[in-house]
Design a protein around this motif. Structure first.
Motif, mmCIF file in Angstrom:
data_model
loop_
_atom_site.group_PDB
_atom_site.id
_atom_site.type_symbol
_atom_site.label_atom_id
_atom_site.label_comp_id
_atom_site.label_asym_id
_atom_site.label_seq_id
_atom_site.Cartn_x
_atom_site.Cartn_y
_atom_site.Cartn_z
ATOM 1 N N ARG A 276 38.401 83.541 24.259
ATOM 2 C CA ARG A 276 37.386 82.573 23.527
ATOM 3 C C ARG A 276 38.056 81.281 23.452
ATOM 4 N N ILE A 277 37.202 80.107 23.786
ATOM 5 C CA ILE A 277 37.676 78.878 23.626
ATOM 6 C C ILE A 277 36.679 78.299 22.667
ATOM 7 N N SER A 278 36.996 77.670 21.495
ATOM 8 C CA SER A 278 36.344 77.101 20.317
ATOM 9 C C SER A 278 35.147 78.099 20.071
ATOM 10 N N PHE B 131 32.966 82.294 24.697
ATOM 11 C CA PHE B 131 33.452 82.889 25.831
ATOM 12 C C PHE B 131 33.692 82.128 26.975
ATOM 13 N N ALA B 132 34.867 81.921 27.289
ATOM 14 C CA ALA B 132 35.205 81.204 28.556
ATOM 15 C C ALA B 132 35.359 82.230 29.681
ATOM 16 N N ILE B 133 35.959 83.486 29.498
ATOM 17 C CA ILE B 133 35.852 84.682 29.984
ATOM 18 C C ILE B 133 35.474 85.950 29.047
ATOM 19 N N GLY C 162 32.151 80.084 41.567
ATOM 20 C CA GLY C 162 31.109 80.078 40.363
ATOM 21 C C GLY C 162 31.128 78.562 40.375
ATOM 22 N N TYR C 163 29.949 78.167 39.532
ATOM 23 C CA TYR C 163 29.690 76.722 39.098
ATOM 24 C C TYR C 163 30.759 76.134 38.341
ATOM 25 N N ASP C 164 30.541 74.857 38.193
ATOM 26 C CA ASP C 164 31.423 74.238 37.231
ATOM 27 C C ASP C 164 31.356 74.912 35.817
ATOM 28 N N GLY C 165 32.341 75.070 35.257
ATOM 29 C CA GLY C 165 32.350 75.750 33.782
ATOM 30 C C GLY C 165 32.280 77.203 33.848
ATOM 31 N N ALA C 166 32.222 77.796 35.047
ATOM 32 C CA ALA C 166 31.809 79.325 35.088
ATOM 33 C C ALA C 166 33.083 80.151 34.563
ATOM 34 N N GLY C 167 34.263 79.516 34.602
ATOM 35 C CA GLY C 167 35.424 80.323 33.979
ATOM 36 C C GLY C 167 36.553 80.421 35.035
ATOM 37 N N LYS C 168 36.457 79.946 36.210
ATOM 38 C CA LYS C 168 37.434 80.036 37.404
ATOM 39 C C LYS C 168 38.642 79.961 37.059
ATOM 40 N N SER C 169 39.043 78.595 36.475
ATOM 41 C CA SER C 169 40.335 78.133 36.079
ATOM 42 C C SER C 169 40.845 78.804 34.940
ATOM 43 N N THR C 170 40.113 79.026 34.224
ATOM 44 C CA THR C 170 40.401 80.000 32.870
ATOM 45 C C THR C 170 41.107 81.263 33.299
ATOM 46 N N LEU C 171 40.313 81.858 34.189
ATOM 47 C CA LEU C 171 40.849 83.059 34.528
ATOM 48 C C LEU C 171 42.082 82.980 35.594
ATOM 49 N N SER D 66 37.600 78.195 43.871
ATOM 50 C CA SER D 66 37.064 77.161 44.498
ATOM 51 C C SER D 66 35.700 77.005 44.229
ATOM 52 N N ARG D 67 35.203 75.676 44.001
ATOM 53 C CA ARG D 67 33.847 75.644 43.636
ATOM 54 C C ARG D 67 33.113 75.228 45.060
ATOM 55 N N ASN D 68 33.891 74.965 46.184
ATOM 56 C CA ASN D 68 33.230 74.871 47.418
ATOM 57 C C ASN D 68 33.578 76.000 48.299
HETATM 58 N N1 LIG Z 1 40.861 73.151 26.683
HETATM 59 C C1 LIG Z 1 39.393 73.579 26.565
HETATM 60 N N2 LIG Z 1 38.719 73.209 25.664
HETATM 61 C C2 LIG Z 1 37.603 73.395 25.421
HETATM 62 N N3 LIG Z 1 36.714 74.252 26.303
HETATM 63 C C3 LIG Z 1 37.179 74.616 27.324
HETATM 64 C C4 LIG Z 1 38.702 74.147 27.593
HETATM 65 N N4 LIG Z 1 39.012 74.768 28.758
HETATM 66 C C5 LIG Z 1 37.812 75.532 29.292
HETATM 67 N N5 LIG Z 1 36.891 75.196 28.401
HETATM 68 C C6 LIG Z 1 35.494 75.733 28.506
HETATM 69 O O1 LIG Z 1 35.514 76.993 29.028
HETATM 70 C C7 LIG Z 1 34.811 77.065 30.040
HETATM 71 C C8 LIG Z 1 35.503 77.624 31.503
HETATM 72 O O2 LIG Z 1 35.818 76.452 31.963
HETATM 73 P P1 LIG Z 1 36.710 76.560 33.130
HETATM 74 O O3 LIG Z 1 37.400 75.219 33.369
HETATM 75 O O4 LIG Z 1 37.472 78.015 33.271
HETATM 76 O O5 LIG Z 1 35.834 76.602 34.405
HETATM 77 P P2 LIG Z 1 35.425 76.374 35.787
HETATM 78 O O6 LIG Z 1 35.067 77.289 36.514
HETATM 79 O O7 LIG Z 1 37.345 76.522 36.552
HETATM 80 O O8 LIG Z 1 34.825 75.023 36.285
HETATM 81 P P3 LIG Z 1 35.683 73.911 36.984
HETATM 82 O O9 LIG Z 1 35.242 74.313 38.637
HETATM 83 O O10 LIG Z 1 34.509 72.531 36.571
HETATM 84 O O11 LIG Z 1 36.968 73.619 37.014
HETATM 85 C C9 LIG Z 1 33.750 75.683 30.302
HETATM 86 O O12 LIG Z 1 32.731 75.959 29.471
HETATM 87 C C10 LIG Z 1 34.759 74.951 29.585
HETATM 88 O O13 LIG Z 1 33.995 73.759 29.160
#
Ligand SMILES: Nc1ncnc2c1ncn2[C@@H]1O[C@H](COP(=O)(O)OP(=O)(O)OP(=O)(O)O)[C@@H](O)[C@H]1O
Length: 308
Positions: free
Chosen positions: A10-12, A15-17, A34-43, A188-190
């Motif tokens: 959970r972020i703020s 659910f990021a994941i 997954g699309y921008d903001g899907a949660g890839k980087s968080t995972l 990857s987003r591409n």
């Molecule tokens: N440090 C943070 N503070 C607030 N929200 C965050 C933070 N990191 C990620 N999020 C939120 O968590 C969700 C997942 O973000 P994440 O960066 O993992 O997505 P992503 O799939 O990697 O997107 P991108 O392709 O744009 O990098 C998004 O809604 C993002 O706004």
């Protein structure tokens, strides 16, 4: 190799994941889409142990990433999407520093650094400070530090961002060869860019797992699977193409006039019929491409379906 159970971040309050459970077997090369903001980087960050989970478990080769972080990090290489730390150092200084942090000294250190530098073709940049390098070279330094210690699991976050077409090709070849030696997960987003290297696709949307399938299965579910794209200077006889056996429809490219995509019905191979038509009519064709399926369309469709 990787066991993830009920992983949640959970972020703020959001659910990021969200409750992810899946396994990755040794030697797999997994594309995380997954699309921008899907949660890839968080995972990827959770797998690398660089951020804390809210709940759930991650084990890498049986080692719990949160209770035994030092042991787990020895076998993980992580190339982050964001800027590198210590970027005022030269490339050589930075890689030596990472090698020392990883516990290498003397000859071993030199050997590990030289090998990574050679693989990423970084010799000409060794004396430059990392922060002065163009984005493509910085990405290569990030990759070099990730593979320096010969990890068992390599986590790559957008490894081709900022690279030109020829650099992307080299990175694709590099990941292909690394995947022979270690398990690789690439966010990857591409998805099309590195599609030739993946054996399996994980698609996430809003932090949830939307698909976990062999990559070819994802390609096969695209309506462009086995489609044929033709480009010509003269307008083509679309009716002649449309009545060929197995043709499901025709799409004209609005951006490049003269380019059309002929869609195949499921299970039908239309390429030979199109080839014969071209030969019989003596059409002058500039390019003729058999499509592997458009992953971006499939991922877009999956994400839209879940958002409903
Ligand atoms: N440090 C943070 N503070 C607030 N929200 C965050 C933070 N990191 C990620 N999020 C939120 O968590 C969700 C997942 O973000 P994440 O960066 O993992 O997505 P992503 O799939 O990697 O997107 P991108 O392709 O744009 O990098 C998004 O809604 C993002 O706004």
């Amino acid at each position: 190799m990787i066991e993830i159970s009920n992983l949640t971040k959970r972020i703020s309050q959001a659910f990021a994941i969200h409750d992810l459970t899946f396994r990755v077997e040794p030697g797999e090369c997994v594309g995380l889409f997954g699309y921008d903001g899907a949660g890839k980087s968080t995972l990827i960050k959770l797998l690398a142990g660089s951020i804390q989970r809210s709940s759930g478990n991650i084990k890498i080769c049986g080692i719990d990433i949160y209770t035994q972080p030092l042991n787990a990090k020895k076998i993980i290489g992580y190339q982050p999407d964001s800027a590198l730390s210590h970027s005022t150092m030269t490339v050589k200084g930075f890689l030596n520093f990472i090698a020392e942090v990883r516990g290498f000294r003397g000859m071993d250190k030199r050997k590990m650094v030289d090998r990574a530098v050679t693989r990423l073709e970084l010799w000409p940049a060794l004396k430059s400070p990392v922060q002065t390098l163009p984005p493509g070279l910085r990405r290569k330094v990030a990759l070099a530090q990730a593979i320096l210690h010969d990890p068992k699991l390599l986590l790559l976050d957008e490894p081709t961002d900022g690279l030109d077409a020829s650099q992307k090709h080299k990175i694709r070849m590099l990941i292909k060869s690394l995947a022979q030696e270690m398990t690789v997960i690439t966010a990857s987003r591409n998805p099309e860019e590195l599609s030739g290297v993946y054996s399996r696709a994980l698609v996430i949307g809003d932090g949830r797992l939307l698909a976990d399938v062999p990559l070819q299965e994802l390609q096969r579910s695209s309506r462009h699977y086995q489609a044929v794209t033709l480009a010509a200077d003269e307008p083509l006889d679309l009716l002649a193409l449309a009545v060929l056996p197995g043709v499901a429809g025709i799409e004209e490219d609005r951006v490049s006039p003269g380019s059309v995509t002929v869609l195949a019905m499921p299970g039908q191979i239309i390429y030979p019929h199109i080839n014969t038509l071209i030969a019989n009519r003596r059409w002058k064709i500039n390019s003729l491409t058999l499509e592997p399926g458009r992953l971006s369309d499939v991922i877009h469709h999956l994400s839209q379906e879940t958002a409903k």
